[in-house]
Design an enzyme around this catalytic site. Structure first.
Site, PDB file in Angstrom:
ATOM      1  CG  ASP A 142      36.793  49.264  40.380  1.00  0.00           C
ATOM      2  OD1 ASP A 142      37.364  49.363  39.278  1.00  0.00           O
ATOM      3  OD2 ASP A 142      36.060  48.298  40.691  1.00  0.00           O
ATOM      4  CG  HIS A 163      32.222  42.803  35.383  1.00  0.00           C
ATOM      5  ND1 HIS A 163      31.358  43.481  36.213  1.00  0.00           N
ATOM      6  CD2 HIS A 163      33.155  42.263  36.206  1.00  0.00           C
ATOM      7  CE1 HIS A 163      31.762  43.356  37.480  1.00  0.00           C
ATOM      8  NE2 HIS A 163      32.846  42.609  37.497  1.00  0.00           N
ATOM      9  CE  LYS A 214      35.203  46.544  37.637  1.00  0.00           C
ATOM     10  NZ  LYS A 214      34.596  47.201  38.814  1.00  0.00           N
ATOM     11  CE1 TYR A 269      31.309  44.439  41.239  1.00  0.00           C
ATOM     12  CE2 TYR A 269      32.175  46.564  41.904  1.00  0.00           C
ATOM     13  CZ  TYR A 269      32.373  45.304  41.385  1.00  0.00           C
ATOM     14  OH  TYR A 269      33.640  44.922  41.033  1.00  0.00           O
TER      15      TYR A 269
END
Length: 278
Positions: free
Chosen positions: A45, A108, A75, A50
């Site tokens: 994930d 998200h 996401k 990120y």
């Protein structure tokens, strides 16, 4: 070892225990994900925000594991919800991940002040129909957001990924999901250290009874509740420990004891509130 799977409303199966890379530095991501795959994880994930999709892609590419044995989630970040930006965003993520499709694509946050989350959801439906993601879902959506996107599109998310741990169980969101065929995924499943979870007798006593660590007990609690969970670690030994949760089963009393750890006033929440995060 076989990691159990659950079936999403899209008809695809998802491994119930996966590996998360939130706050894994980009320079470490390839190593960390490679080690997770070596240990036995097959569900990864990540997210555009990120900043480590490249590392995830490199690890997958070098692993030699057939694509159909992997489940990859990413996401859509909040600044890409308008117009055709979601379509551009998924293609950028796929390029970084070195994949033709992801298994699950999520919006998200709803960022309600922008009022673009329903439009973003309609674009995720297009992304799914174009074959760029096999399943689609949301993250951090509350029942009011879920009701709106289903009313607007007629499509129910396959998952809602929410902050969920013994101190903050979001029972209203879980109830909505159970009533509508959406699976719950837990982020921050161990409470991220804010709440003294591991020292609580409900967790510590269960750990002693099963010769397990407190973290293993909490992961096991999630699994037995039917939640999809992906703890994070950058240490290979801890990755293996988090995966070693299939040799014991919590009793009904132990589960009830952990269930009782949520004070019900929201004080256990670690992350941002979906109504306030824009």
């Amino acid at each position: 070892m076989t990691i159990p799977s659950v079936t999403l409303n899209s008809g695809f199966d998802i491994p119930q225990l996966g590996f998360g890379v939130f706050r894994v530095p980009s320079a470490q991501t390839e190593r960390v994900v490679s080690e997770a795959l070596e240990v036995g994880y097959r569900h990864i994930d990540t997210a555009a925000i990120y900043g480590n999709e490249d590392g995830v892609g490199a690890a997958i590419e070098s692993s030699g594991i057939p694509r159909d044995e992997l489940f990859v989630t990413t996401k859509l970040w909040n600044d890409r919800q308008s117009g055709d930006q979601p379509l551009d965003a998924i293609r950028e993520s796929l390029d970084k991940l070195r994949l033709d499709y992801v298994d699950l694509y999520l919006t998200h946050w709803p960022t309600p002040a922008k009022d673009t989350y329903s439009h973003a959801w309609s674009k995720l439906i297009e992304i799914r129909d174009a074959g760029l993601s096999r399943s689609i879902g949301v993250s951090n959506h509350l029942p009011e957001h879920l009701d709106r996107i289903v009313k607007d599109t007629g499509v129910v998310p396959a998952v809602d990924q929410i902050e969920l741990h013994p101190a903050y169980q979001q029972r209203d969101v879980v109830a909505w999901a159970q009533a509508n065929g959406t699976r719950i995924e837990a982020w921050g499943p161990l409470g991220q250290g804010k709440y003294p979870l591991f020292e609580n007798p409900a967790v510590a006593d269960a750990a002693a009874a099963h010769d397990a660590t407190p973290a293993q007990v909490v992961i096991r609690w999630h699994l037995q509740k039917g939640v999809i969970v992906f703890p994070k670690s950058t240490h290979k030994a801890r990755m293996a420990e988090n995966l070693d949760v299939f040799g014991f089963e919590l009793t009904a009393d132990e589960i009830a004891g952990i269930d009782a750890l949520d004070p019900g006033d929201g004080s256990g929440r670690v992350g941002s509130h979906p109504l306030e995060f824009n």
